[in-house]
Scaffold this active site. Structure first.
Site, PDB file in Angstrom:
ATOM      1  N   GLY A   1     -65.315 -11.181  34.967  1.00  0.00           N
ATOM      2  CA  GLY A   1     -64.195 -11.905  34.373  1.00  0.00           C
ATOM      3  C   GLY A   1     -63.206 -12.441  35.386  1.00  0.00           C
ATOM      4  O   GLY A   1     -62.734 -11.697  36.221  1.00  0.00           O
ATOM      5  N   SER A   2     -62.893 -13.719  35.327  1.00  0.00           N
ATOM      6  CA  SER A   2     -62.074 -14.289  36.387  1.00  0.00           C
ATOM      7  C   SER A   2     -61.716 -15.739  36.085  1.00  0.00           C
ATOM      8  O   SER A   2     -61.911 -16.228  34.984  1.00  0.00           O
ATOM      9  CB  SER A   2     -62.832 -14.203  37.714  1.00  0.00           C
ATOM     10  OG  SER A   2     -64.176 -14.607  37.533  1.00  0.00           O
ATOM     11  N   ARG A   3     -61.239 -16.448  37.137  1.00  0.00           N
ATOM     12  CA  ARG A   3     -60.817 -17.828  36.991  1.00  0.00           C
ATOM     13  C   ARG A   3     -60.945 -18.535  38.338  1.00  0.00           C
ATOM     14  O   ARG A   3     -60.815 -17.914  39.388  1.00  0.00           O
ATOM     15  CB  ARG A   3     -59.367 -17.846  36.500  1.00  0.00           C
ATOM     16  CG  ARG A   3     -58.615 -19.161  36.628  1.00  0.00           C
ATOM     17  CD  ARG A   3     -57.247 -19.008  36.007  1.00  0.00           C
ATOM     18  NE  ARG A   3     -56.319 -20.041  36.463  1.00  0.00           N
ATOM     19  CZ  ARG A   3     -55.121 -20.234  35.934  1.00  0.00           C
ATOM     20  NH1 ARG A   3     -54.703 -19.463  34.954  1.00  0.00           N
ATOM     21  NH2 ARG A   3     -54.335 -21.190  36.398  1.00  0.00           N
TER      22      ARG A   3
END
Length: 220
Positions: free
Chosen positions: A188-190
């Site tokens: 999970g990240s950006r």
């Protein structure tokens, strides 16, 4: 499709722990309860399957074009705006941000071909990836690639609330090729991409991107 090397240790460890747990349940904990043993086995397979799918690397026909900026990650476009980039450019840029959920492919790829002119890693917080301050306060990297025509594209790997480790394979001065793997973010990240103001944006809010395939923008 193949599995990414960053997941080998996690997948092997998880598989062994789940196997040991199921054997313990079968011979000791629930030896007389076939329903409990079956439910545990199903839950273990689902958990292991989720972890394995996270590290998948699908086979793709990558987009390669010298005037195009390609999405560095799979995910959903959550930000398109003009903003001031104060770390490297110290001037206005167009920002395109891609949110990567735990179900997305988490390989990160070079958005353009060129030379890595700047790289920096920052330890930091683990705010949810869509938080406005995540791009300046979370664990992150900043990478700037300069194309042959002199245009520079900056992008950031940003850890989210679940992510706890950012991996990168680039360094300053290194020549890189569009679409090649440059890193990985676990769970999970950006990714934020900062483009010249005259770049023509090819995506809109809510669009789904494929790393190495989707054209984010056209450079002038």
């Amino acid at each position: 499709m193949r599995l990414h090397r960053e997941g080998y240790t996690i997948m092997i460890t998880t598989g062994l722990v789940l196997l040991a747990l199921n054997l313990l349940a079968y011979f000791y904990l629930f030896s007389d309860n076939s329903t409990a043993i079956t439910l545990l086995a199903i839950a273990s397979l689902i958990l292991f399957g989720l972890i394995v799918q996270f590290f998948r690397v699908p086979t793709r026909q990558l987009t390669v074009h010298e005037s195009q900026v390609i999405a560095p990650a799979d995910g959903t476009v959550v930000v398109i705006e003009e903003t001031s980039e104060d770390e490297y450019f110290k001037s206005p840029r167009r920002q395109v941000s891609i949110f990567m959920s735990p179900l997305n492919v988490h390989v990160n790829r070079n958005p353009i071909t060129g030379i890595v002119r700047y790289f920096k890693y920052y330890p930091g917080k683990y705010l949810v990836a869509w938080h406005p301050k995540s791009s300046t306060e979370n664990e992150r990297t900043t990478i700037v690639i300069q194309a042959a025509n002199g245009a520079e594209v900056l992008f950031r790997q940003i850890a989210g609330a679940v992510a706890r480790r950012i991996i990168w394979y680039v360094k300053e001065g290194q020549p890189v090729k569009q679409g090649d793997e440059m890193g990985f973010i676990k769970f999970g990240s950006r990714v934020d991409v900062f483009l010249p103001l005259d770049a023509e944006i090819n995506v809109k809010i809510g669009d789904k991107t494929k790393g190495g395939v989707t054209v984010l923008a056209e450079l002038k």
